[in-house]
Design an enzyme around this catalytic site. Structure first.
Site, short mmCIF file in Angstrom:
data_model
loop_
_atom_site.label_atom_id
_atom_site.label_comp_id
_atom_site.label_asym_id
_atom_site.label_seq_id
_atom_site.Cartn_x
_atom_site.Cartn_y
_atom_site.Cartn_z
N GLY A 194 1.03 -1.38 -0.08
CA GLY A 194 -0.36 0.27 -0.14
C GLY A 194 0.54 1.48 -0.06
N ARG A 218 13.51 9.79 -2.31
CA ARG A 218 14.33 10.71 -2.67
C ARG A 218 15.85 10.84 -2.04
NH1 ARG A 218 15.08 15.55 -0.13
NH2 ARG A 218 15.79 17.63 -0.92
N ARG A 267 0.71 -4.32 -5.86
CA ARG A 267 0.45 -5.91 -4.67
C ARG A 267 0.83 -7.17 -5.86
NH1 ARG A 267 -2.76 -3.14 -0.98
NH2 ARG A 267 -1.47 -2.43 0.31
N CYS A 268 1.87 -7.81 -5.49
CA CYS A 268 1.76 -8.81 -6.08
C CYS A 268 2.54 -10.13 -6.12
CB CYS A 268 3.70 -8.79 -7.31
SG CYS A 268 4.73 -9.63 -8.31
N GLY A 298 6.40 -2.25 3.49
CA GLY A 298 5.43 -2.60 4.87
C GLY A 298 6.14 -4.60 4.80
N ASP A 299 5.61 -5.32 5.72
CA ASP A 299 6.98 -6.74 6.77
C ASP A 299 5.96 -7.45 4.94
OD1 ASP A 299 4.13 -6.85 6.95
OD2 ASP A 299 3.99 -7.69 9.23
N SER A 314 6.36 -6.87 1.91
CA SER A 314 7.35 -6.41 1.17
C SER A 314 8.71 -7.04 1.46
CB SER A 314 7.19 -4.80 0.57
OG SER A 314 5.95 -4.57 0.07
N THR A 364 4.72 1.84 6.22
CA THR A 364 2.97 1.77 5.57
C THR A 364 2.36 2.57 6.37
OG1 THR A 364 1.38 0.31 6.47
CG2 THR A 364 3.73 0.06 7.17
N ASP A 374 0.04 1.66 7.91
CA ASP A 374 -0.33 1.09 9.71
C ASP A 374 0.26 0.85 10.54
OD1 ASP A 374 -2.71 0.41 8.00
OD2 ASP A 374 -1.72 -1.63 7.27
N ASP A 380 2.59 -1.82 11.51
CA ASP A 380 1.96 -3.00 12.10
C ASP A 380 3.73 -3.45 11.85
OD1 ASP A 380 1.68 -2.08 9.48
OD2 ASP A 380 0.03 -4.28 8.98
N GLY A 422 -5.63 0.39 9.20
CA GLY A 422 -5.15 -0.31 9.71
C GLY A 422 -4.84 -1.75 9.58
N ARG A 423 -5.11 -2.42 8.42
CA ARG A 423 -5.33 -4.34 8.49
C ARG A 423 -5.53 -4.49 9.66
NH1 ARG A 423 -0.66 -6.19 4.53
NH2 ARG A 423 -1.58 -5.20 3.26
N MET A 476 -24.93 14.88 23.87
CA MET A 476 -25.76 14.50 23.45
C MET A 476 -25.29 14.39 21.22
SD MET A 476 -27.94 17.10 24.02
CE MET A 476 -29.26 17.67 23.50
N HIS A 477 -23.78 14.14 21.62
CA HIS A 477 -23.40 13.69 20.27
C HIS A 477 -21.62 12.57 21.00
CE1 HIS A 477 -20.73 16.65 21.85
NE2 HIS A 477 -19.69 16.62 21.06
N GLU A 509 -10.59 -1.29 11.28
CA GLU A 509 -10.82 -2.29 10.31
C GLU A 509 -10.75 -3.40 10.02
OE1 GLU A 509 -7.20 -1.60 6.62
OE2 GLU A 509 -9.20 -1.77 6.25
P1 ADP Z 1 3.02 -4.28 2.46
O1 ADP Z 1 4.14 -5.15 1.72
O2 ADP Z 1 2.03 -3.19 2.46
O3 ADP Z 1 2.80 -5.51 4.11
P2 ADP Z 1 1.31 -6.44 0.89
O4 ADP Z 1 1.46 -7.87 2.50
O5 ADP Z 1 0.08 -6.41 0.03
O6 ADP Z 1 1.95 -5.16 1.37
O7 ADP Z 1 3.06 -7.15 0.23
C1 ADP Z 1 3.41 -6.54 -0.70
C2 ADP Z 1 3.45 -7.75 -1.32
O8 ADP Z 1 5.15 -8.20 -1.34
C3 ADP Z 1 3.39 -8.72 -2.38
O9 ADP Z 1 1.94 -8.57 -3.03
C4 ADP Z 1 4.60 -9.48 -2.80
O10 ADP Z 1 4.53 -9.76 -3.74
C5 ADP Z 1 5.47 -10.01 -1.55
N1 ADP Z 1 4.94 -9.93 -0.55
C6 ADP Z 1 4.01 -9.60 0.30
N2 ADP Z 1 3.95 -11.10 1.25
C7 ADP Z 1 5.34 -12.37 0.85
C8 ADP Z 1 5.69 -13.21 1.08
N3 ADP Z 1 5.21 -14.03 2.60
N4 ADP Z 1 6.56 -13.96 0.76
C9 ADP Z 1 7.08 -13.14 -0.29
N5 ADP Z 1 6.28 -11.69 -1.00
C10 ADP Z 1 5.77 -11.60 0.20
O1 F6P Z 2 -1.84 -1.30 4.20
C1 F6P Z 2 -1.88 -0.04 4.14
C2 F6P Z 2 -3.58 -0.29 3.40
O2 F6P Z 2 -4.79 0.77 3.60
C3 F6P Z 2 -4.44 -0.79 5.03
O3 F6P Z 2 -4.47 -0.36 6.15
C4 F6P Z 2 -5.79 -1.61 4.40
O4 F6P Z 2 -6.00 -2.75 5.41
C5 F6P Z 2 -4.84 -2.11 3.32
O5 F6P Z 2 -4.11 -0.89 3.20
C6 F6P Z 2 -6.18 -1.89 1.75
O6 F6P Z 2 -5.13 -2.13 0.41
P1 F6P Z 2 -5.50 -2.03 -0.52
O7 F6P Z 2 -7.03 -1.21 -1.08
O8 F6P Z 2 -4.94 -1.19 -1.96
O9 F6P Z 2 -5.77 -3.50 -0.95
#
Ligand code: ADP
Ligand code: F6P
Length: 326
Positions: free
Chosen positions: A15, A25, A76-77, A106-107, A109, A129, A131, A133, A174-175, A219-220, A227
């Site tokens: 995200g 940068r 996201r791949c 994020g984690d 990635s 991220t 989140d 998290d 916040g996932r 009253m509010h 999420e």
């Molecule tokens: P974030 O990095 O924000 O946590 P994602 O969880 O969507 O976001 O992960 C981003 C990308 O990182 C995924 O689309 C995938 O390509 C790669 N990825 C996620 N989880 C794993 C995993 N367990 N092992 C290898 N690659 C992963």
């Molecule tokens: O990790 C950031 C975040 O916005 C989370 O808070 C949410 O759960 C998720 O990404 C939503 O991801 P998307 O709608 O891009 O798949």
């Protein structure tokens, strides 16, 4: 792992988060400062697999600091999370003769980066991220901007809740984590806050605080729902039917991810980017840049990914104490 590193790929993944551009940068400019050649990879791991890779210079990242999103684009791949995907990624790194890769994300990635590192490509990870998290770091780039966006939205929603004597349930992102939620509840003076880290009882944790406040003359009412708890529409319906108070639901959505980064996000991203490039220039890799005890530092990637993070109970306690008396 200590290697001679010259050509450094950089990508943003997962995200988007405000401050990713500031981190990019910093990585690009610090790479140039330390004698490395930075290569931008578009669309995260998707772009790595497709070979969407281009050399960057100081000018490529001029005037990006204040922009939300990521100028490199992100994705996201799912393919990359497979052994075949990692193999293909390694081949592309060879095609472009990349000696190392900086992953800003994020984690999820970072797990991808760890797989590349295990396969022999030196990596460096920068936490970004909204989140907050990621266990190994107190702070992730984008978190401060997102919380400030939520604070503004809640303040505005509260104006309407006040004027119409309503209850507003606000769902924040916040996932699986409730960091944005608990801080928004504190900053927005919410009557109740539901977090994925903590089970809840509708009567005890939502209805009772609302009615206690009503009986004291209020009253509010604002209820923050993470999420990761979900069911925001149903929650609003339940509150209305049990209390008789007109209740609406707002899901804040992507506005929380966009916008110009705050000073905190810009500065943190800059410090983290410089550290990442400097370590690579010294041949140090396989690290996650982290914020610990308020300082930018780094730790080994496998160790970083094995850690868990606990929500500070003081935040939850304070949100609860203050809701009743506000
Ligand atoms: P974030 O990095 O924000 O946590 P994602 O969880 O969507 O976001 O992960 C981003 C990308 O990182 C995924 O689309 C995938 O390509 C790669 N990825 C996620 N989880 C794993 C995993 N367990 N092992 C290898 N690659 C992963
Ligand atoms: O990790 C950031 C975040 O916005 C989370 O808070 C949410 O759960 C998720 O990404 C939503 O991801 P998307 O709608 O891009 O798949």
């Amino acid at each position: 792992m200590n290697k001679t590193i010259k050509r450094v790929g950089v990508l943003t993944s997962g995200g988007d988060a405000p401050g990713m551009n500031a981190a990019l940068r910093a990585v690009v400019r610090a790479c140039l400062h330390f004698g490395l050649r930075p290569f931008g990879i578009r669309r995260g791991y998707e772009g790595l697999l497709e070979g969407e890779i281009e050399e960057m210079n100081s000018h490529s990242v001029s005037n990006v600091m204040g922009r939300g999103g990521t100028v490199l684009l992100t994705a996201r791949c799912p393919e990359f999370a497979t052994p075949e995907g990692v193999k293909k990624g390694m081949e592309m790194a060879k095609v472009f003769r990349l000696d190392a890769l900086v992953v800003i994300g994020g984690d999820g990635s970072f797990r991808g980066a760890r797989d590349l590192h295990r396969a022999g490509l030196p990596v460096m990870c920068i936490p970004a991220t909204i989140d907050n998290d990621i266990a190994c770091t107190e702070y992730t780039i984008g978190y401060d901007t997102a919380m400030n966006t939520v604070k503004e939205a809640v303040d505005r929603i509260k104006d309407t809740a006040f004027s119409h004597e309503r209850c507003s349930v606000v769902e924040v992102m916040g996932r699986g984590a409730g960091y944005i939620a608990v801080n928004s509840a504190l900053a927005g003076g919410a009557e109740a806050c539901l977090l994925p880290e903590k089970g809840f009882d509708l009567h005890e944790d939502v209805i009772k605080p609302i009615l206690t406040c009503r009986n004291a003359g209020k009253m509010h009412y604002i209820v923050i729902n993470a999420e990761g708890v979900g069911g925001t529409m149903e929650l609003a319906e339940r509150i209305q039917s049990l209390t008789g108070i007109s209740t609406t639901a707002t899901i804040l959505g992507y506005q929380q991810r966009g916008g110009s980064p705050t000073v905190r996000d810009r500065v943190t991203a800059s410090l983290m980017g410089v550290r990442a490039a400097e370590l690579l220039s010294q041949g140090v890799c396989g690290r996650v840049i982290a914020c610990r005890d308020g300082k930018v530092t780094d730790l080994e990637i496998e160790e970083a990914l094995s850690q868990t993070k606990e929500m500070d109970p003081e935040l939850i306690r304070a949100a609860k104490i203050l809701s009743i008396y506000e």
